[in-house]
Design a protein around this motif. Structure first.
Motif, PDB file in Angstrom:
ATOM      1  N   LYS A 108      -0.546   7.012  -0.891  1.00 42.72           N
ATOM      2  CA  LYS A 108      -1.987   6.948  -0.641  1.00 42.72           C
ATOM      3  C   LYS A 108      -2.188   6.621   0.834  1.00 42.72           C
ATOM      4  O   LYS A 108      -1.774   5.564   1.303  1.00 42.72           O
ATOM      5  CB  LYS A 108      -2.633   5.882  -1.521  1.00 42.72           C
ATOM      6  CG  LYS A 108      -2.541   6.201  -2.991  1.00 42.72           C
ATOM      7  CD  LYS A 108      -3.001   5.030  -3.844  1.00 42.72           C
ATOM      8  CE  LYS A 108      -2.711   5.303  -5.291  1.00 42.72           C
ATOM      9  NZ  LYS A 108      -1.520   4.618  -5.775  1.00 42.72           N
ATOM     10  N   GLU A 109      -2.787   7.542   1.538  1.00 42.80           N
ATOM     11  CA  GLU A 109      -3.010   7.392   2.979  1.00 42.80           C
ATOM     12  C   GLU A 109      -3.658   6.047   3.303  1.00 42.80           C
ATOM     13  O   GLU A 109      -4.646   5.662   2.688  1.00 42.80           O
ATOM     14  CB  GLU A 109      -3.915   8.527   3.495  1.00 42.80           C
ATOM     15  CG  GLU A 109      -3.988   8.651   4.994  1.00 42.80           C
ATOM     16  CD  GLU A 109      -2.653   9.039   5.619  1.00 42.80           C
ATOM     17  OE1 GLU A 109      -2.343   8.503   6.686  1.00 42.80           O
ATOM     18  OE2 GLU A 109      -1.939   9.866   5.025  1.00 42.80           O
ATOM     19  N   GLY A 110      -3.052   5.333   4.240  1.00 44.43           N
ATOM     20  CA  GLY A 110      -3.591   4.048   4.679  1.00 44.43           C
ATOM     21  C   GLY A 110      -3.045   2.844   3.928  1.00 44.43           C
ATOM     22  O   GLY A 110      -3.245   1.710   4.353  1.00 44.43           O
ATOM     23  N   SER A 111      -2.380   3.078   2.816  1.00 41.83           N
ATOM     24  CA  SER A 111      -1.814   1.938   2.077  1.00 41.83           C
ATOM     25  C   SER A 111      -0.462   1.566   2.695  1.00 41.83           C
ATOM     26  O   SER A 111       0.197   2.404   3.308  1.00 41.83           O
ATOM     27  CB  SER A 111      -1.672   2.269   0.593  1.00 41.83           C
ATOM     28  OG  SER A 111      -0.709   3.274   0.398  1.00 41.83           O
ATOM     29  N   PRO A 112      -0.047   0.323   2.516  1.00 44.15           N
ATOM     30  CA  PRO A 112       1.230  -0.108   3.107  1.00 44.15           C
ATOM     31  C   PRO A 112       2.418   0.653   2.503  1.00 44.15           C
ATOM     32  O   PRO A 112       2.514   0.810   1.285  1.00 44.15           O
ATOM     33  CB  PRO A 112       1.315  -1.591   2.759  1.00 44.15           C
ATOM     34  CG  PRO A 112      -0.054  -1.991   2.351  1.00 44.15           C
ATOM     35  CD  PRO A 112      -0.741  -0.763   1.849  1.00 44.15           C
ATOM     36  N   ILE A 113       3.310   1.119   3.353  1.00 41.28           N
ATOM     37  CA  ILE A 113       4.491   1.855   2.904  1.00 41.28           C
ATOM     38  C   ILE A 113       5.368   0.985   2.003  1.00 41.28           C
ATOM     39  O   ILE A 113       5.852   1.474   0.969  1.00 41.28           O
ATOM     40  CB  ILE A 113       5.274   2.431   4.099  1.00 41.28           C
ATOM     41  CG1 ILE A 113       4.445   3.566   4.715  1.00 41.28           C
ATOM     42  CG2 ILE A 113       6.651   2.947   3.668  1.00 41.28           C
ATOM     43  CD1 ILE A 113       5.045   4.205   5.936  1.00 41.28           C
ATOM     44  N   PRO A 114       5.591  -0.303   2.330  1.00 45.08           N
ATOM     45  CA  PRO A 114       6.409  -1.126   1.414  1.00 45.08           C
ATOM     46  C   PRO A 114       5.837  -1.191  -0.009  1.00 45.08           C
ATOM     47  O   PRO A 114       6.584  -1.229  -0.984  1.00 45.08           O
ATOM     48  CB  PRO A 114       6.400  -2.513   2.069  1.00 45.08           C
ATOM     49  CG  PRO A 114       6.198  -2.242   3.512  1.00 45.08           C
ATOM     50  CD  PRO A 114       5.271  -1.037   3.546  1.00 45.08           C
ATOM     51  N   GLU A 115       4.521  -1.168  -0.127  1.00 47.16           N
ATOM     52  CA  GLU A 115       3.894  -1.184  -1.455  1.00 47.16           C
ATOM     53  C   GLU A 115       4.243   0.088  -2.217  1.00 47.16           C
ATOM     54  O   GLU A 115       4.555   0.063  -3.403  1.00 47.16           O
ATOM     55  CB  GLU A 115       2.373  -1.309  -1.283  1.00 47.16           C
ATOM     56  CG  GLU A 115       1.616  -1.546  -2.551  1.00 47.16           C
ATOM     57  CD  GLU A 115       0.139  -1.760  -2.270  1.00 47.16           C
ATOM     58  OE1 GLU A 115      -0.659  -0.894  -2.689  1.00 47.16           O
ATOM     59  OE2 GLU A 115      -0.208  -2.770  -1.634  1.00 47.16           O
ATOM     60  N   HIS A 116       4.197   1.213  -1.524  1.00 46.32           N
ATOM     61  CA  HIS A 116       4.539   2.504  -2.131  1.00 46.32           C
ATOM     62  C   HIS A 116       6.020   2.523  -2.544  1.00 46.32           C
ATOM     63  O   HIS A 116       6.357   2.943  -3.656  1.00 46.32           O
ATOM     64  CB  HIS A 116       4.238   3.635  -1.143  1.00 46.32           C
ATOM     65  CG  HIS A 116       4.569   4.998  -1.656  1.00 46.32           C
ATOM     66  ND1 HIS A 116       3.870   5.601  -2.672  1.00 46.32           N
ATOM     67  CD2 HIS A 116       5.546   5.870  -1.304  1.00 46.32           C
ATOM     68  CE1 HIS A 116       4.387   6.792  -2.923  1.00 46.32           C
ATOM     69  NE2 HIS A 116       5.410   6.975  -2.099  1.00 46.32           N
ATOM     70  N   LEU A 117       6.888   2.032  -1.665  1.00 42.59           N
ATOM     71  CA  LEU A 117       8.318   1.987  -1.974  1.00 42.59           C
ATOM     72  C   LEU A 117       8.610   1.047  -3.143  1.00 42.59           C
ATOM     73  O   LEU A 117       9.481   1.333  -3.978  1.00 42.59           O
ATOM     74  CB  LEU A 117       9.109   1.562  -0.733  1.00 42.59           C
ATOM     75  CG  LEU A 117       9.083   2.556   0.433  1.00 42.59           C
ATOM     76  CD1 LEU A 117       9.777   1.962   1.650  1.00 42.59           C
ATOM     77  CD2 LEU A 117       9.702   3.881   0.038  1.00 42.59           C
ATOM     78  N   ASN A 118       7.876  -0.059  -3.225  1.00 44.24           N
ATOM     79  CA  ASN A 118       8.028  -0.980  -4.354  1.00 44.24           C
ATOM     80  C   ASN A 118       7.669  -0.309  -5.666  1.00 44.24           C
ATOM     81  O   ASN A 118       8.314  -0.538  -6.697  1.00 44.24           O
ATOM     82  CB  ASN A 118       7.180  -2.232  -4.154  1.00 44.24           C
ATOM     83  CG  ASN A 118       7.761  -3.182  -3.144  1.00 44.24           C
ATOM     84  OD1 ASN A 118       8.934  -3.094  -2.800  1.00 44.24           O
ATOM     85  ND2 ASN A 118       6.928  -4.084  -2.652  1.00 44.24           N
ATOM     86  N   GLU A 119       6.622   0.502  -5.647  1.00 43.28           N
ATOM     87  CA  GLU A 119       6.214   1.209  -6.856  1.00 43.28           C
ATOM     88  C   GLU A 119       7.302   2.195  -7.295  1.00 43.28           C
ATOM     89  O   GLU A 119       7.629   2.283  -8.477  1.00 43.28           O
ATOM     90  CB  GLU A 119       4.882   1.939  -6.626  1.00 43.28           C
ATOM     91  CG  GLU A 119       4.258   2.452  -7.887  1.00 43.28           C
ATOM     92  CD  GLU A 119       2.850   2.963  -7.694  1.00 43.28           C
ATOM     93  OE1 GLU A 119       2.285   3.476  -8.678  1.00 43.28           O
ATOM     94  OE2 GLU A 119       2.298   2.866  -6.580  1.00 43.28           O
ATOM     95  N   ILE A 120       7.885   2.904  -6.326  1.00 47.18           N
ATOM     96  CA  ILE A 120       8.976   3.833  -6.633  1.00 47.18           C
ATOM     97  C   ILE A 120      10.159   3.065  -7.225  1.00 47.18           C
ATOM     98  O   ILE A 120      10.704   3.442  -8.270  1.00 47.18           O
ATOM     99  CB  ILE A 120       9.426   4.596  -5.362  1.00 47.18           C
ATOM    100  CG1 ILE A 120       8.334   5.561  -4.911  1.00 47.18           C
ATOM    101  CG2 ILE A 120      10.736   5.346  -5.616  1.00 47.18           C
ATOM    102  CD1 ILE A 120       8.579   6.181  -3.546  1.00 47.18           C
ATOM    103  N   LYS A 121      10.535   1.979  -6.570  1.00 44.23           N
ATOM    104  CA  LYS A 121      11.684   1.184  -7.027  1.00 44.23           C
ATOM    105  C   LYS A 121      11.440   0.603  -8.419  1.00 44.23           C
ATOM    106  O   LYS A 121      12.343   0.537  -9.245  1.00 44.23           O
ATOM    107  CB  LYS A 121      11.980   0.064  -6.014  1.00 44.23           C
ATOM    108  CG  LYS A 121      13.229  -0.689  -6.304  1.00 44.23           C
ATOM    109  CD  LYS A 121      14.465   0.183  -6.206  1.00 44.23           C
ATOM    110  CE  LYS A 121      15.709  -0.642  -6.426  1.00 44.23           C
ATOM    111  NZ  LYS A 121      16.868   0.175  -6.704  1.00 44.23           N
ATOM    112  N   SER A 122      10.214   0.192  -8.686  1.00 39.42           N
ATOM    113  CA  SER A 122       9.870  -0.352  -9.999  1.00 39.42           C
ATOM    114  C   SER A 122      10.096   0.686 -11.097  1.00 39.42           C
ATOM    115  O   SER A 122      10.683   0.391 -12.147  1.00 39.42           O
ATOM    116  CB  SER A 122       8.419  -0.814 -10.008  1.00 39.42           C
ATOM    117  OG  SER A 122       8.021  -1.173 -11.304  1.00 39.42           O
TER     118      SER A 122
END
Length: 131
Positions: A108-122
């Protein structure tokens, strides 16, 4: 140590791992290992009290929406088995759902990349726990 979050029915894999860590840190690992973790010099009353301590800690980290499914259980092994039965779904349908969720996950454009990576890892961790 990471922040402990309440179990709400959708964060089973993360919550279970953090709960096990919390119980080990509180030196309550004997009952976690089942009856094989019981030392010979521990009396049955003390063993029951340790089990009850674990249930008390688990209950502090369960959301009310989940709590009522297991509220009457007083032994942690039964407690955990009941939660596992309700929320640790290893069905083919759930696996397919998680694969679809992973494949369709978009940044999601503008959201923190670590948050996106955490979702993938989860999602990957949930799939890994299903073997």
């Amino acid at each position: 140590m990471g922040r402990m979050s309440s179990f709400n029915g959708s964060n089973w894999v993360t919550w279970k791992t953090k709960m096990e860590d919390l119980l080990f840190c509180k030196d309550l690992y004997g009952p976690i290992e089942g009856d094989s973790g019981k030392l010979d010099d521990i009396k049955d009353d003390e063993w029951k009290r340790l089990n009850r301590n674990i249930v008390g800690i688990i209950r502090q980290w369960i959301d009310d929406s989940v709590f009522y499914h297991v509220a009457t259980e007083l032994r942690h092994m039964i407690y955990e088995k009941k939660l596992e039965g309700l929320y640790d779904r290893k069905s083919a349908t759930n696996k397919a759902f998680l694969f679809r969720k992973l494949v369709n996950l978009k940044y999601k454009e503008g959201s923190p990349i670590p948050e996106h990576l955490n979702e993938i890892k989860s999602i990957v961790n949930q799939l890994a726990s299903m073997k």
